[in-house]
Design an enzyme around this catalytic site. Sequence first.
Site, short mmCIF file in Angstrom:
data_model
loop_
_atom_site.label_atom_id
_atom_site.label_comp_id
_atom_site.label_asym_id
_atom_site.label_seq_id
_atom_site.Cartn_x
_atom_site.Cartn_y
_atom_site.Cartn_z
N ASP A 135 0.81 -1.22 0.00
CA ASP A 135 0.00 0.00 0.00
C ASP A 135 0.84 1.27 0.00
O ASP A 135 0.30 2.37 -0.10
CB ASP A 135 -0.98 0.00 1.18
CG ASP A 135 -0.28 -0.13 2.54
OD1 ASP A 135 0.93 0.16 2.63
OD2 ASP A 135 -0.95 -0.55 3.50
N ASP A 265 20.34 -2.96 -0.67
CA ASP A 265 19.52 -1.80 -0.98
C ASP A 265 19.37 -0.88 0.21
O ASP A 265 18.82 0.22 0.07
CB ASP A 265 18.14 -2.23 -1.50
CG ASP A 265 17.44 -3.19 -0.57
OD1 ASP A 265 17.91 -4.32 -0.43
OD2 ASP A 265 16.42 -2.81 0.04
#
Length: 485
Positions: A135, A265
């Site tokens: 989301d 990352d």
Amino acid sequence: MTLAETPNHQNSHNPLLTLNYEPALESLGDDYYDEVAAEEFPQHILRWRNDALLPYLGLDPQAVADEHFITAFSKFQGRKPLLALRYHGYQFGEYNPNLGDGRGFLYGQIRATNGELYDFGTKGSGRTPYSRGGDGMLTLKGGVREVLAAEALHQLGVRTSRCLSMIETGLSLWRGDEPSPTRSSVMVRMNSSHIRFGTFERLHYLQRPDLSKKLLDHVIEYYYQHLAKEPDNYALFYAELVKRVAELVAQWMAAGFCHAVLNTDNMSITGESFDYGPYAFIPTYDPYFTAAYFDYYGRYCYGHQPSICQLNLEMLQEPLKTIINKADLEVGLASFNEHYHAKYRCLMLKKLGFEELSYPEANELLHLTIQFLQDSQVGYHQFFYEMACTFSPKWRDEPAFVMNSSDIVPVPGASAIFDNWCILYHKILNNFDRDRLDAIAKTLAENNPKIALLRPVIESIWEPIFQEDNWQPFYELVQMIQSRS
């Protein structure tokens, strides 16, 4: 509507929108990012504004209203483009090409009063092309935890991002580890760069060495300017990155901090700590302490952090070797352990009260300290704070006086390790004149604050927010952290 009421006029008087934003990363072109739109939130409640950062932006905190933060950092009016950065990464050792900014974007880049370029990056600002079914939101508790982590680490001397603002958004979020909907927030983080190891890994995956070289030139131009004109600046860049990362992980280890998700990352190309998820500060010295519940095999446990960061630097060599000579990369990485141990020794000695000690004494004292902390399982942070609180010139007179007024340590004779530690500490103090003892007491006090951001402490300030919407304990805790009390 009069001119004075138009949104553009309001924005022109918002100090956060009239900063001199630089299109540094934007100028690289859209091979590195996607332009995105921010979520429109039903509510905008400013829960945190970091007034301590505003002077670095050339702003007077009194001239920046709460509504200015809301307009800029949750309504996202007056700033374009908003850039979701592209990157890949090794996650728990497995390569993942389906990454990128999934719940944030680069809001803008600012030249601070110290002359350095900083990013404003969001977290919880909505879906992007890289949300992968998520989301794109941030829980309110997640925002609270990141504010606390960043401020605590900053005060402990760790090179870290910091939160500029956190705003509650009125959305209800469902999370797998929560039994019912939880509140949401959007945060703006200020750090040196959002370019990651994984940014280069993506370009290597795409077989675009031309884009890797362009990105590396950009990184050196903006973040390693002192190397820009050196003939071997690429090799020097990597060697300095190794040093920065080694010193960063030494700062974590001395601070008793476990990042928990050291995927590539989450590694910054500037050697800065950022993006705090399931982190934790260790309660006692335990090399196998693991902060993330999903780290089933302890890959990113506290004691593995130096070796994991070294491995991540080694993996970064793969995309860089199209630009930098392999031998130069190996030479650069070979210095990791030397930089790490030198920085860790320095920081731990400061926690023990000493700006410097001869190597034999320093190594022996650190060895005994760690041995005692691990054997006894006394509170890691409490031990050093007790040292600062109970330090006395009498410690120079007899080993039995060392920490004898603290009730967290063994009585004499109960622990051979601690007794040997007291004898050595007493011996070292006798190498100093009595007028140097005040400096030792000051060093102890400066490097061992009372507040340790352990999990129970975080839960104790979250519970009033969750149950009563009472933010006072949170504000009091942040104030204590920032004042190092």
